[in-house]
Scaffold this motif. Structure first.
Motif, PDB file in Angstrom:
ATOM      1  N   MET A   1     -79.307 -12.219   4.941  1.00 55.05           N
ATOM      2  CA  MET A   1     -78.216 -11.353   4.492  1.00 55.05           C
ATOM      3  C   MET A   1     -78.636  -9.891   4.504  1.00 55.05           C
ATOM      4  N   ASP A   2     -79.875  -9.605   4.131  1.00 51.75           N
ATOM      5  CA  ASP A   2     -80.353  -8.217   4.202  1.00 51.75           C
ATOM      6  C   ASP A   2     -80.199  -7.693   5.622  1.00 51.75           C
ATOM      7  N   ARG A   3     -80.614  -8.490   6.603  1.00 53.91           N
ATOM      8  CA  ARG A   3     -80.519  -8.075   8.006  1.00 53.91           C
ATOM      9  C   ARG A   3     -79.058  -7.964   8.436  1.00 53.91           C
ATOM     10  N   ALA A   4     -78.227  -8.904   8.023  1.00 55.02           N
ATOM     11  CA  ALA A   4     -76.805  -8.857   8.375  1.00 55.02           C
ATOM     12  C   ALA A   4     -76.158  -7.591   7.830  1.00 55.02           C
ATOM     13  N   MET A   5     -76.490  -7.223   6.605  1.00 56.25           N
ATOM     14  CA  MET A   5     -75.895  -6.030   6.008  1.00 56.25           C
ATOM     15  C   MET A   5     -76.369  -4.771   6.745  1.00 56.25           C
ATOM     16  N   GLU A   6     -77.609  -4.767   7.204  1.00 54.31           N
ATOM     17  CA  GLU A   6     -78.078  -3.641   8.037  1.00 54.31           C
ATOM     18  C   GLU A   6     -77.249  -3.551   9.307  1.00 54.31           C
TER      19      GLU A   6
ATOM     20  N   GLY B   1     -73.917 -10.317  -5.103  1.00 54.73           N
ATOM     21  CA  GLY B   1     -75.097  -9.458  -5.183  1.00 54.73           C
ATOM     22  C   GLY B   1     -75.198  -8.472  -4.033  1.00 54.73           C
ATOM     23  N   TYR B   2     -74.434  -8.693  -2.984  1.00 52.95           N
ATOM     24  CA  TYR B   2     -74.403  -7.782  -1.838  1.00 52.95           C
ATOM     25  C   TYR B   2     -73.154  -6.908  -1.846  1.00 52.95           C
ATOM     26  N   GLY B   3     -72.454  -6.890  -2.970  1.00 51.05           N
ATOM     27  CA  GLY B   3     -71.282  -6.038  -3.110  1.00 51.05           C
ATOM     28  C   GLY B   3     -69.975  -6.684  -2.696  1.00 51.05           C
ATOM     29  N   PHE B   4     -69.987  -7.987  -2.407  1.00 59.33           N
ATOM     30  CA  PHE B   4     -68.759  -8.677  -2.026  1.00 59.33           C
ATOM     31  C   PHE B   4     -67.959  -9.028  -3.266  1.00 59.33           C
ATOM     32  N   GLU B   5     -66.639  -8.965  -3.125  1.00 56.14           N
ATOM     33  CA  GLU B   5     -65.730  -9.353  -4.195  1.00 56.14           C
ATOM     34  C   GLU B   5     -64.747 -10.384  -3.654  1.00 56.14           C
TER      35      GLU B   5
END
Length: 149
Positions: free
Chosen positions: A94-99, A120-124
Motif C-alpha cells: 500500500m505504501d508503494r501504491a500510494m506513491e 490508515g491511508y486516508g481512505f473514508e
C-alpha cells in the motif's frame, strides 16, 4: 518489490501473480469470479509485486494493481499469500501504491473487515456495504491532495 506494467512482468512472475490471486480469492475465499477481467493488460495499469527468495528462486508473496480510471486511480486485487500474512506486507504494498497514485483521488472497494487498514491511508467509506461474490465490501475513497506550491 517489483513495480511493472503487464508487458514488463517476467512471464513466471505474471503466472505466479495470477496463481496467488486464484488461490486466495477463488479457492480460499470460495468466490468464483472473473479475475482475468482485461484490466491487467491496460498500458496504464501498474502491478506491485512482493517477491521473496525461495528454494525455487523468487516467490510472489503479495500483489496489488493500480488502475487509471480517468480522474482517479483505483487500487485493487490486494492479496498476500497465507505464509506472508501478519508480517505487514500489505502495508509495504500500500505504501508503494500510494506513491504511484500521488496526489490524485484514489478509490477502492475494501472487504469490510479491512476498512480500518485502508482508513490508515486516508481512505473514508463513501457508500453502503455491498455483497461482492459473497464477501461484504465497502466503497472507499481518499480525496485528491491539493497541489503543492
Amino acid at each position: 518489490m517489483l513495480t511493472a506494467t503487464f508487458d514488463d512482468l517476467p512471464a513466471r512472475t505474471a503466472y505466479d501473480v495470477w496463481r496467488l490471486r486464484q488461490q486466495v480469492f477463488v479457492i480460499e475465499q470460495d468466490c468464483p469470479y472473473p479475475d482475468l477481467d482485461g484490466r491487467d493488460l491496460e498500458p496504464t495499469t501498474t502491478h506491485v509485486v512482493l517477491l521473496e527468495d525461495s528454494a525455487d528462486g523468487q516467490a510472489v508473496v503479495g500483489t496489488l494493481r493500480v488502475l487509471d480510471d480517468g480522474d482517479w486511480a483505483r487500487i485493487g486485487r490486494v492479496v498476500v499469500a497465507p505464509a506472508g500474512r501478519g508480517r505487514g506486507l500489505s502495508g509495504l504494498m500500500m505504501d508503494r501504491a500510494m506513491e504511484l497514485c500521488g496526489d490524485r483521488e484514489v478509490r477502492l472497494d475494501a472487504q469490510t473487515g479491512l476498512a480500518g487498514l485502508y482508513g490508515g491511508y486516508g481512505f473514508e467509506v463513501t457508500g453502503p456495504e455491498f455483497d461482492e461474490d459473497g464477501i461484504m465490501h465497502v466503497p472507499m475513497s481518499r480525496a485528491a491532495r491539493p497541489a503543492r506550491p
